[in-house]
Scaffold this active site. Structure first.
Site, PDB file in Angstrom:
ATOM      1  N   CYS A   1       0.832  -1.208   0.000  1.00 11.74           N
ATOM      2  CA  CYS A   1       0.000   0.000   0.000  1.00 11.74           C
ATOM      3  C   CYS A   1       0.868   1.260   0.000  1.00 11.74           C
ATOM      4  CB  CYS A   1      -0.862   0.051   1.245  1.00 11.74           C
ATOM      5  SG  CYS A   1      -1.777  -1.438   1.582  1.00 11.74           S
TER       6      CYS A   1
ATOM      7  N   ARG B   1       3.850   0.846  -6.854  1.00  4.77           N
ATOM      8  CA  ARG B   1       3.890  -0.163  -5.796  1.00  4.77           C
ATOM      9  C   ARG B   1       2.872  -1.281  -6.026  1.00  4.77           C
ATOM     10  NH1 ARG B   1       6.175   2.678  -1.011  1.00  4.77           N
ATOM     11  NH2 ARG B   1       5.091   1.305   0.406  1.00  4.77           N
TER      12      ARG B   1
ATOM     13  N   TRP C   1      -3.375  -2.244  -1.194  1.00  3.45           N
ATOM     14  CA  TRP C   1      -3.085  -3.579  -1.701  1.00  3.45           C
ATOM     15  C   TRP C   1      -3.713  -4.498  -0.658  1.00  3.45           C
ATOM     16  CZ3 TRP C   1      -0.756  -6.432  -5.546  1.00  3.45           C
ATOM     17  CH2 TRP C   1      -0.246  -7.682  -5.215  1.00  3.45           C
TER      18      TRP C   1
ATOM     19  N   GLY D   1       0.217  -2.167   6.278  1.00  4.08           N
ATOM     20  CA  GLY D   1       0.625  -3.180   7.254  1.00  4.08           C
ATOM     21  C   GLY D   1      -0.564  -3.997   7.738  1.00  4.08           C
TER      22      GLY D   1
END
Ligand code: F6R
Length: 608
Positions: free
Chosen positions: A2, A29, A72, A99
């Protein structure tokens, strides 16, 4: 992985535009949804690309500060409701997060009991509600945020904003990078410097366990225990592109360097060390079926197939389950004999490889239990398998797969522990494997430090036209991977062989122009590998040996040696593949090739 970007300023810039442009430079990313929040204008979120987000934003969406995110997916599908930013019950506290909050389930239960209403499946949302809860007792947003951060466990890079204090943004880091951008009358927070660089080159990197507060006029940093931190700003001269690659020349090198982190991320929260168990939440729904499994078939393509081959050695030796590994592209066209006692494990980084997907569908039709080891959350294979385990390796951008393989191998160790402890594996063996597994990140770091030696070797051999890789047992697949990497990014003729097969044909090719890389780390087949090296040397073949640190004998035999730290034989492929990835990388670089985008290849093969 992310991406986070946050902005607060008093210099007349339009925060919405600054944030959207910043998100574009974080797109590299990889992500599946995007979102933005401006305290003065509200929030907009969408699955899909930044371009979609831009289309959804109303004309009057204006403000002087805000937070934005590319997601993500980890917990929850990539949908609008799961996209960040997430808010508390009243829409006052907003958060973006990279995370995983490991204790989100218990925190969510507690917050639900206190009357909080959740709108998403995301672990991140608990943070906004936690801050909301603490705001009932704490005097300031800053104190409430600090109290909330002290309650969460896991990894995070975070930006938090409170509607009532729109020009103040709080950031925190624990395992997921956060960088502050220091401008004149404007300040920034991001997950890497790329969106900050068009505005300022003056940055401050947060360390784990640190919290920062930015306003248009300044910033401050303190630890989770409130002690102040003084840190000099760093001036970075990277271009946006260099910054996206973390300062590395290519994504492939960056991704190889991420190996230690990838192991940590794949294992996080999944080991119960004192019981010698692996806890795989993704398999819980099929726990009963798994107890009755009598046979495993692994299907995959390319590097993921090689992970499967290594898995076969681990699962048969330590879990006692018969395993077959097959190219998905072959499996789907034969008539495999399967039943409900067969588990079909599909391994795929992208989760979209068509052949692997069709093999899953074929397995389902024939009554097998289908499982996935997939990196891309919410991908088709992840959705269509009955259950599975995510890699948590973060997006892989370079076409050549490197860090995904490391995480696939770590996931296969977890599967081995899981199946093994249901069957014959004793707690002592399991504990030994777990203890050694935990040392791998440090050991990979040591290998990565030999980068220069490996680069020099690649230079030495760069003019050769052919290359052979040999290994035995579970390092035989690693020999295949060494050859595959060299083929795909250097366009070299490279072959991978089981060392025992050499005498049955391939050794005829050996002469002084045909080098061999021999994987000869300590283990049950070490002496056999040494004999194979003798056979090659007797035919004047140059040999690079991959050997265990402290092996003084091998240096007398091989022309060159790459040393790796010692580990147990079962885990040795995870270490041994790293120097081969570096070797292929430097080989291609030496030849001036487009490392990240090799010719004729696509990152995800969604056609037959
Ligand atoms: C090799 C490589 C490919 C992929 C293969 C499977 O470096 O990248 O061989 O491993 O195409 O892709 P996934 O894992 O996405 O199914």
């Amino acid at each position: 992985m992310c991406g986070i970007f946050a902005y607060t300023g008093k210099v007349g810039k339009e925060a919405g535009g600054v944030l959207l442009d910043g998100l574009l430079s974080l797109e590299y990313r990889g992500y599946d949804s995007a979102g933005i929040f401006l305290p003065e204008a509200g929030s907009v979120r969408t699955p899909g690309a930044v371009a979609e987000l831009r289309k959804k934003i109303p004309k009057d969406f204006k403000g002087k500060s805000g937070i934005a995110h590319l997601r993500w997916a980890t917990h929850g599908e990539p949908t609008e409701k799961n996209a960040h930013p997430h808010a508390d019950c009243e829409g006052e506290v907003w958060v973006v997060h990279n995370g995983i909050i490991e204790n989100f389930k218990e925190l969510k239960e507690k917050l639900l009991a206190e009357g909080h209403m959740f709108k998403s499946d995301s672990d991140t949302e608990v943070l906004a509600h936690l801050v909301e809860e603490h705001l009932k007792h704490e005097k300031s947003f800053e104190k409430a945020a600090l109290a909330a951060l002290n309650e969460v466990r896991g990894t995070y890079g975070i930006a938090l904003q409170y509607k009532k204090e729109p020009d103040r943004i709080i950031a925190a880091r624990m395992g997921s990078p956060i960088v502050l951008g220091l401008g004149d009358g404007e300040h920034f927070i991001a997950s890497d410097p790329s969106p900050i660089l068009p505005h300022t080159k003056k940055v401050v990197f947060l360390e784990d366990g640190e919290v920062a507060v930015i306003t248009p006029d300044g910033h401050k940093i303190f630890k989770l225990d409130s002690t102040n931190v003084k840190r000099e700003a760093t001036h970075i001269d990277w271009s946006v592109e260099e910054s996206q690659k973390g300062g590395y020349e290519h994504f492939m090198l960056k991704e190889i360097m991420e190996g230690p982190q990838v192991i940590e991320d794949t294992l996080r929260g999944r080991l119960i060390a004192d019981e010698g168990m692996a806890k795989l939440g993704g398999l819980e729904s099929v726990a009963n079926e798994l107890k009755n499994i009598e046979r495993i078939i692994i299907v995959a393509q390319g590097t993921a197939y090689i992970a499967g081959l290594v898995g076969e050695y681990m699962l048969e030796e330590y879990a006692g389950v018969p395993v077959e590994v097959e190219y998905a592209s072959e499996f789907r066209y034969r008539s495999p004999v399967l039943n409900q006692k067969t588990a079909l494990i599909a391994i795929s980084q992208s989760g979209e490889t068509l052949d692997t997907l069709e093999a899953v569908r074929e397995g389902k039709r024939k009554g097998a239990l289908t499982l996935g080891i997939v990196n891309a959350v919410g991908s088709t294979i992840a959705r269509e398998t009955d259950a599975g385990v995510y890699n948590h390796a973060g997006p892989e951008i370079s076409v050549a797969s490197t860090k995904a393989l490391i995480s696939q191998l770590a996931a296969l160790v977890l599967f081995t522990l899981f199946f093994g402890r249901q069957r014959s594996m004793g707690v002592k063996t399991a504990k030994e494997i777990i203890a050694e597994l935990k040392t791998l990140p440090k050991k990979i770091e040591t290998i990565l430090k030999s980068e220069e030696t490996i680069a020099a070797l690649a230079k030495k051999y760069a003019n050769n036209r052919d290359f052979l890789f040999i290994g035995r047992k579970s390092n035989y697949p690693i020999a295949l991977e060494g050859a595959l990497k060299l083929k795909e990014i250097s366009y070299m003729h490279a072959e991978g062989y089981s060392a025992g097969e050499m005498k049955h044909g391939p050794i005829a090719m050996i002469d002084e122009h045909f080098p061999t890389l021999a994987i000869a780390t300590v283990g049950s087949v070490y002496e056999k590998m040494v004999s194979n090296i003798h056979e090659i040397k007797a035919r004047k073949g140059p040999v690079i040996a991959l050997a265990t640190e402290g092996d003084k004998e091998i240096g007398k035999l091989a022309d060159d040696v790459i040393y790796v730290p010692e580990t147990i034989e079962m885990l040795s492929p995870i270490l041994n593949v790293v120097p081969l990835q570096l070797f292929a990388y430097y080989f291609a670089k030496e030849k001036g090739l487009n490392v990240d985008r090799p010719r004729n290849l696509a990152k995800s093969v969604t056609v037959e």
